[in-house]
Design a protein around this motif. Structure first.
Motif, PDB file in Angstrom:
ATOM      1  N   UNK A   1      38.577  33.361  49.090  1.00  0.00           N
ATOM      2  CA  UNK A   1      39.156  34.327  48.203  1.00  0.00           C
ATOM      3  C   UNK A   1      38.804  33.969  46.638  1.00  0.00           C
ATOM      4  N   UNK A   2      38.596  34.826  45.972  1.00  0.00           N
ATOM      5  CA  UNK A   2      38.091  34.396  44.418  1.00  0.00           C
ATOM      6  C   UNK A   2      39.230  35.347  43.487  1.00  0.00           C
ATOM      7  N   UNK A   3      39.933  34.587  42.552  1.00  0.00           N
ATOM      8  CA  UNK A   3      40.663  35.147  41.643  1.00  0.00           C
ATOM      9  C   UNK A   3      39.926  35.219  40.265  1.00  0.00           C
ATOM     10  N   UNK A   4      39.876  36.185  39.668  1.00  0.00           N
ATOM     11  CA  UNK A   4      39.076  36.320  38.498  1.00  0.00           C
ATOM     12  C   UNK A   4      39.714  35.745  37.322  1.00  0.00           C
ATOM     13  N   UNK A   5      38.884  34.559  36.516  1.00  0.00           N
ATOM     14  CA  UNK A   5      39.415  33.873  35.624  1.00  0.00           C
ATOM     15  C   UNK A   5      38.289  33.576  34.535  1.00  0.00           C
ATOM     16  N   UNK A   6      38.070  34.317  33.535  1.00  0.00           N
ATOM     17  CA  UNK A   6      37.218  34.006  32.590  1.00  0.00           C
ATOM     18  C   UNK A   6      37.714  35.032  31.196  1.00  0.00           C
ATOM     19  N   UNK A   7      37.627  34.250  30.003  1.00  0.00           N
ATOM     20  CA  UNK A   7      38.038  35.209  29.071  1.00  0.00           C
ATOM     21  C   UNK A   7      37.274  36.219  28.548  1.00  0.00           C
ATOM     22  N   UNK A   8      35.963  36.243  28.970  1.00  0.00           N
ATOM     23  CA  UNK A   8      35.172  37.313  28.636  1.00  0.00           C
ATOM     24  C   UNK A   8      35.259  38.675  29.182  1.00  0.00           C
ATOM     25  N   UNK A   9      36.121  38.801  30.204  1.00  0.00           N
ATOM     26  CA  UNK A   9      36.595  40.110  30.794  1.00  0.00           C
ATOM     27  C   UNK A   9      35.272  40.827  31.220  1.00  0.00           C
ATOM     28  N   UNK A  10      34.091  40.225  31.570  1.00  0.00           N
ATOM     29  CA  UNK A  10      32.957  40.657  32.257  1.00  0.00           C
ATOM     30  C   UNK A  10      32.498  40.626  33.634  1.00  0.00           C
TER      31      UNK A  10
END
Length: 319
Positions: free
Chosen positions: A120-129
Protein backbone atom coordinates in the motif's frame (compact mmCIF):
# COMPACT_ATOMS: atom_id res chain seq x y z
CA UNK A 1 -2.33 -11.05 7.82
CA UNK A 2 -0.16 -10.93 10.90
CA UNK A 3 2.86 -8.71 10.29
CA UNK A 4 3.27 -5.55 8.24
CA UNK A 5 6.23 -3.26 7.60
CA UNK A 6 6.38 0.49 6.98
CA UNK A 7 9.03 2.68 5.35
CA UNK A 8 9.44 6.28 4.21
CA UNK A 9 11.12 6.87 0.87
CA UNK A 10 12.38 9.71 -1.33
CA UNK A 11 12.33 13.32 -0.20
CA UNK A 12 11.10 13.90 3.35
CA UNK A 13 7.83 15.77 3.85
CA UNK A 14 6.14 17.21 6.96
CA UNK A 15 3.53 14.69 8.07
CA UNK A 16 5.56 11.58 7.33
CA UNK A 17 6.06 11.03 11.06
CA UNK A 18 2.34 11.44 11.64
CA UNK A 19 1.73 8.75 9.01
CA UNK A 20 4.28 6.37 10.55
CA UNK A 21 2.68 6.87 13.95
CA UNK A 22 -0.81 6.21 12.58
CA UNK A 23 0.25 3.09 10.66
CA UNK A 24 1.93 1.66 13.76
CA UNK A 25 -0.84 2.40 16.24
CA UNK A 26 -3.71 1.53 13.90
CA UNK A 27 -1.93 -1.69 12.95
CA UNK A 28 -1.34 -2.68 16.57
CA UNK A 29 -4.94 -1.81 17.45
CA UNK A 30 -6.07 -4.25 14.75
CA UNK A 31 -3.84 -7.01 16.14
CA UNK A 32 -0.94 -6.72 13.72
CA UNK A 33 2.78 -6.77 14.43
CA UNK A 34 4.44 -3.72 12.85
CA UNK A 35 8.04 -3.54 11.68
CA UNK A 36 9.83 -0.29 10.79
CA UNK A 37 12.30 -0.22 7.91
CA UNK A 38 14.97 2.46 8.21
CA UNK A 39 16.26 4.47 5.21
CA UNK A 40 13.61 3.46 2.69
CA UNK A 41 14.31 0.88 0.02
CA UNK A 42 18.03 1.14 0.70
CA UNK A 43 17.42 0.07 4.28
CA UNK A 44 15.17 -2.74 3.08
CA UNK A 45 17.98 -4.09 0.92
CA UNK A 46 20.37 -3.78 3.87
CA UNK A 47 17.87 -5.45 6.23
CA UNK A 48 17.55 -2.44 8.55
CA UNK A 49 14.32 -3.68 10.14
CA UNK A 50 13.12 -3.47 13.74
CA UNK A 51 9.79 -3.98 15.52
CA UNK A 52 7.80 -0.87 16.41
CA UNK A 53 5.52 -0.57 19.43
CA UNK A 54 3.08 2.17 20.43
CA UNK A 55 5.60 3.96 22.63
CA UNK A 56 8.24 3.93 19.87
CA UNK A 57 6.15 6.41 17.90
CA UNK A 58 5.10 8.56 20.86
CA UNK A 59 5.58 12.31 20.50
CA UNK A 60 6.34 12.32 16.77
CA UNK A 61 2.96 13.37 15.36
CA UNK A 62 3.94 17.05 15.25
CA UNK A 63 7.59 16.51 14.41
CA UNK A 64 9.02 17.18 10.95
CA UNK A 65 11.27 14.79 9.06
CA UNK A 66 10.85 11.06 9.52
CA UNK A 67 11.66 8.83 12.47
CA UNK A 68 12.45 6.03 10.03
CA UNK A 69 14.89 8.15 8.03
CA UNK A 70 14.70 8.16 4.24
CA UNK A 71 16.96 7.76 1.24
CA UNK A 72 16.84 7.72 -2.52
CA UNK A 73 17.74 4.33 -3.96
CA UNK A 74 18.37 4.47 -7.74
CA UNK A 75 19.47 0.83 -7.85
CA UNK A 76 15.97 -0.22 -6.80
CA UNK A 77 14.95 0.31 -10.43
CA UNK A 78 16.93 -2.84 -11.19
CA UNK A 79 14.92 -6.08 -11.11
CA UNK A 80 17.78 -7.83 -9.32
CA UNK A 81 17.46 -5.52 -6.32
CA UNK A 82 13.68 -5.67 -6.41
CA UNK A 83 13.84 -9.45 -6.12
CA UNK A 84 16.34 -9.15 -3.30
CA UNK A 85 13.96 -6.80 -1.45
CA UNK A 86 11.08 -9.24 -1.91
CA UNK A 87 13.25 -12.01 -0.47
CA UNK A 88 14.12 -9.86 2.56
CA UNK A 89 10.44 -9.22 3.26
CA UNK A 90 9.74 -12.95 2.97
CA UNK A 91 12.68 -13.73 5.26
CA UNK A 92 11.20 -11.53 8.00
CA UNK A 93 7.66 -12.91 7.49
CA UNK A 94 6.29 -9.55 6.31
CA UNK A 95 2.78 -10.00 4.94
CA UNK A 96 2.40 -6.46 3.58
CA UNK A 97 4.51 -3.34 3.09
CA UNK A 98 3.21 0.21 3.60
CA UNK A 99 5.25 2.77 1.64
CA UNK A 100 5.10 6.51 2.41
CA UNK A 101 6.48 8.69 -0.38
CA UNK A 102 6.01 10.11 -3.87
CA UNK A 103 5.76 8.76 -7.42
CA UNK A 104 9.15 7.04 -7.30
CA UNK A 105 8.26 5.39 -4.01
CA UNK A 106 4.97 4.15 -5.45
CA UNK A 107 6.82 2.80 -8.49
CA UNK A 108 8.98 0.76 -6.12
CA UNK A 109 5.90 -0.52 -4.32
CA UNK A 110 4.32 -1.51 -7.63
CA UNK A 111 7.49 -3.32 -8.69
CA UNK A 112 7.35 -5.35 -5.46
CA UNK A 113 3.66 -6.01 -6.02
CA UNK A 114 4.50 -7.54 -9.40
CA UNK A 115 6.78 -9.94 -7.51
CA UNK A 116 3.94 -11.03 -5.23
CA UNK A 117 4.51 -8.62 -2.33
CA UNK A 118 1.34 -7.01 -0.94
CA UNK A 119 1.83 -3.24 -0.75
CA UNK A 120 0.00 0.00 0.00
CA UNK A 121 1.31 3.50 -0.76
CA UNK A 122 0.54 6.64 1.23
CA UNK A 123 1.32 9.81 -0.79
CA UNK A 124 3.94 11.96 0.93
CA UNK A 125 5.67 14.75 -1.00
CA UNK A 126 5.60 18.53 -0.64
CA UNK A 127 5.32 19.02 -4.42
CA UNK A 128 1.70 17.75 -4.60
CA UNK A 129 2.49 16.37 -8.05
CA UNK A 130 1.71 12.70 -7.52
CA UNK A 131 -0.50 10.83 -9.94
CA UNK A 132 -3.85 9.54 -8.70
CA UNK A 133 -4.34 11.94 -5.79
CA UNK A 134 -5.41 15.55 -5.52
CA UNK A 135 -3.43 15.98 -2.32
CA UNK A 136 -0.15 14.73 -0.91
CA UNK A 137 0.98 14.88 2.71
CA UNK A 138 3.38 17.77 3.25
CA UNK A 139 2.01 20.16 0.64
CA UNK A 140 0.01 22.38 2.98
CA UNK A 141 2.93 22.76 5.38
CA UNK A 142 5.25 23.70 2.52
CA UNK A 143 2.76 26.32 1.33
CA UNK A 144 2.55 27.85 4.80
CA UNK A 145 6.34 27.90 5.06
CA UNK A 146 6.64 29.76 1.76
CA UNK A 147 3.89 32.23 2.61
CA UNK A 148 5.48 33.00 5.98
CA UNK A 149 8.88 33.56 4.38
CA UNK A 150 7.48 35.75 1.61
CA UNK A 151 5.54 37.88 4.10
CA UNK A 152 8.86 38.72 5.79
CA UNK A 153 10.59 39.37 2.49
CA UNK A 154 7.68 41.61 1.47
CA UNK A 155 8.37 43.86 4.47
CA UNK A 156 11.81 44.70 3.09
CA UNK A 157 10.64 45.09 -0.51
CA UNK A 158 7.98 47.52 0.70
CA UNK A 159 10.38 49.49 2.87
CA UNK A 160 12.95 49.86 0.08
CA UNK A 161 10.68 49.88 -3.02
CA UNK A 162 12.30 46.76 -4.43
CA UNK A 163 11.55 43.66 -6.46
CA UNK A 164 12.18 40.35 -4.70
CA UNK A 165 12.63 37.03 -6.50
CA UNK A 166 11.82 33.99 -4.36
CA UNK A 167 12.74 30.53 -5.63
CA UNK A 168 10.63 27.62 -4.40
CA UNK A 169 10.74 23.88 -5.00
CA UNK A 170 9.00 22.40 -8.00
CA UNK A 171 11.31 20.86 -10.58
CA UNK A 172 8.53 19.45 -12.73
CA UNK A 173 5.38 20.93 -11.20
CA UNK A 174 4.38 24.39 -10.06
CA UNK A 175 1.84 23.57 -7.35
CA UNK A 176 3.88 25.15 -4.55
CA UNK A 177 4.61 28.27 -6.61
CA UNK A 178 1.00 28.79 -7.67
CA UNK A 179 -0.55 27.99 -4.29
CA UNK A 180 1.84 30.18 -2.35
CA UNK A 181 1.75 32.91 -4.97
CA UNK A 182 -2.01 33.16 -4.73
CA UNK A 183 -1.93 33.06 -0.92
CA UNK A 184 0.77 35.70 -0.46
CA UNK A 185 -0.25 38.07 -3.24
CA UNK A 186 2.74 37.59 -5.53
CA UNK A 187 2.76 39.78 -8.62
CA UNK A 188 4.35 37.19 -10.93
CA UNK A 189 4.67 33.39 -10.70
CA UNK A 190 6.89 31.38 -13.04
CA UNK A 191 6.28 27.63 -13.33
CA UNK A 192 7.57 24.88 -15.67
CA UNK A 193 4.09 24.07 -17.01
CA UNK A 194 3.57 27.58 -18.40
CA UNK A 195 6.76 28.97 -19.95
CA UNK A 196 6.91 32.78 -19.92
CA UNK A 197 9.62 34.74 -21.78
CA UNK A 198 11.62 36.95 -19.43
CA UNK A 199 10.85 39.87 -21.74
CA UNK A 200 7.21 39.48 -20.66
CA UNK A 201 8.27 39.55 -17.00
CA UNK A 202 10.03 42.86 -17.57
CA UNK A 203 7.04 44.21 -19.47
CA UNK A 204 4.72 43.25 -16.61
CA UNK A 205 6.98 44.94 -14.06
CA UNK A 206 7.25 48.08 -16.18
CA UNK A 207 3.46 48.33 -16.62
CA UNK A 208 2.62 47.83 -12.95
CA UNK A 209 5.35 50.14 -11.67
CA UNK A 210 4.28 52.84 -14.11
CA UNK A 211 0.79 52.43 -12.68
CA UNK A 212 2.09 53.24 -9.21
CA UNK A 213 3.23 49.91 -7.78
CA UNK A 214 6.44 50.41 -5.82
CA UNK A 215 7.42 46.81 -5.02
CA UNK A 216 6.83 43.32 -6.39
CA UNK A 217 7.28 39.67 -5.47
CA UNK A 218 8.23 37.17 -8.19
CA UNK A 219 7.94 33.51 -7.20
CA UNK A 220 9.96 31.14 -9.37
CA UNK A 221 9.54 27.36 -9.33
CA UNK A 222 13.01 25.84 -9.64
CA UNK A 223 11.98 23.96 -12.79
CA UNK A 224 10.91 27.12 -14.63
CA UNK A 225 14.06 29.25 -14.36
CA UNK A 226 17.10 29.56 -12.19
CA UNK A 227 16.23 32.53 -10.00
CA UNK A 228 19.58 34.24 -10.60
CA UNK A 229 19.01 34.08 -14.36
CA UNK A 230 15.73 35.92 -13.84
CA UNK A 231 17.49 38.45 -11.62
CA UNK A 232 20.31 39.10 -14.10
CA UNK A 233 17.92 39.48 -17.02
CA UNK A 234 15.87 42.09 -15.15
CA UNK A 235 19.05 43.96 -14.19
CA UNK A 236 20.18 44.03 -17.81
CA UNK A 237 16.87 45.24 -19.24
CA UNK A 238 15.44 47.49 -16.53
CA UNK A 239 16.57 50.11 -14.05
CA UNK A 240 15.78 47.69 -11.22
CA UNK A 241 18.12 45.72 -8.97
CA UNK A 242 16.12 42.75 -7.65
CA UNK A 243 17.07 40.56 -4.70
CA UNK A 244 17.05 36.75 -4.73
CA UNK A 245 16.03 34.39 -1.94
CA UNK A 246 16.24 30.62 -2.50
CA UNK A 247 14.08 28.90 0.12
CA UNK A 248 15.46 25.42 -0.60
CA UNK A 249 15.15 22.77 2.10
CA UNK A 250 13.41 25.21 4.41
CA UNK A 251 10.23 24.12 2.63
CA UNK A 252 10.62 20.49 3.65
CA UNK A 253 11.12 20.98 7.37
CA UNK A 254 9.12 21.93 10.40
CA UNK A 255 6.04 20.79 12.24
CA UNK A 256 3.28 19.60 9.90
CA UNK A 257 0.19 21.74 9.60
CA UNK A 258 -3.06 20.51 11.10
CA UNK A 259 -4.23 19.52 7.61
CA UNK A 260 -1.13 17.43 6.90
CA UNK A 261 -1.26 15.69 10.29
CA UNK A 262 -4.96 14.91 9.81
CA UNK A 263 -4.50 13.63 6.24
CA UNK A 264 -1.63 11.44 7.43
CA UNK A 265 -3.91 9.83 10.02
CA UNK A 266 -6.82 9.35 7.61
CA UNK A 267 -4.70 7.92 4.80
CA UNK A 268 -2.90 5.57 7.18
CA UNK A 269 -6.19 4.33 8.55
CA UNK A 270 -7.41 3.70 5.00
CA UNK A 271 -4.26 1.73 4.18
CA UNK A 272 -4.59 -0.57 7.20
CA UNK A 273 -8.35 -1.02 6.82
CA UNK A 274 -7.83 -1.79 3.14
CA UNK A 275 -5.23 -4.46 3.86
CA UNK A 276 -7.47 -6.11 6.46
CA UNK A 277 -10.38 -6.04 4.00
CA UNK A 278 -8.32 -7.85 1.38
CA UNK A 279 -7.40 -4.81 -0.74
CA UNK A 280 -4.00 -5.07 -2.38
CA UNK A 281 -1.50 -2.83 -4.12
CA UNK A 282 -3.28 0.52 -3.92
CA UNK A 283 -2.59 4.20 -3.43
CA UNK A 284 -4.50 5.89 -0.60
CA UNK A 285 -5.67 8.85 -2.67
CA UNK A 286 -7.51 12.05 -1.86
CA UNK A 287 -10.29 12.51 -4.43
CA UNK A 288 -12.99 15.16 -3.99
CA UNK A 289 -11.96 15.50 -0.32
CA UNK A 290 -12.46 11.78 0.32
CA UNK A 291 -9.74 9.19 0.94
CA UNK A 292 -10.13 6.28 -1.48
CA UNK A 293 -8.02 3.29 -2.49
CA UNK A 294 -6.92 3.29 -6.12
CA UNK A 295 -5.08 0.34 -7.71
CA UNK A 296 -1.68 1.47 -8.93
CA UNK A 297 -2.47 1.21 -12.64
CA UNK A 298 -5.62 3.27 -12.20
CA UNK A 299 -3.78 5.86 -10.11
CA UNK A 300 -1.06 6.20 -12.76
CA UNK A 301 -3.68 7.09 -15.38
CA UNK A 302 -4.95 10.10 -13.39
CA UNK A 303 -3.15 13.42 -13.07
CA UNK A 304 -4.08 16.67 -11.36
CA UNK A 305 -2.34 19.60 -13.09
CA UNK A 306 -1.85 23.08 -11.72
CA UNK A 307 -5.12 25.03 -11.72
CA UNK A 308 -5.34 27.36 -14.70
CA UNK A 309 -7.89 29.45 -12.83
CA UNK A 310 -5.54 29.94 -9.86
CA UNK A 311 -2.65 30.81 -12.14
CA UNK A 312 -4.65 33.38 -14.12
CA UNK A 313 -6.05 34.93 -10.95
CA UNK A 314 -2.54 35.67 -9.65
CA UNK A 315 -1.92 37.94 -12.63
CA UNK A 316 -5.29 39.65 -12.25
CA UNK A 317 -4.78 40.37 -8.55
CA UNK A 318 -1.11 41.28 -8.80
CA UNK A 319 -1.48 44.36 -10.96
Amino acid sequence: MKRIAVLTSGGDAPGMNAAVRAVVRKGIYEGLDVVGIHRGYEGLLNEELRPLLRRDVGGIVNRGGTLLKTARCPEFMDKVYQKKAAEVLKKYDIDALVVIGGDGSMAGAQALAELGVVTMTIPGTIDNDMCGTEYTIGFDTALNTVVEAVSKIRDTTTAHDRVAIVEVMGRHAGHIAVGSGLACGAEIVLIPEKPVPLEDVCRHLDETHRAGKTNSIIIVAEGAYHSYDVCNFIKEHMHISPSVTVLGYLQRGGMPSAKDAMMAALMSEAAIDGLLAGKRNCLTASVNDHVVLLPYEEAKSITYPVSDAWYDLISVLGR
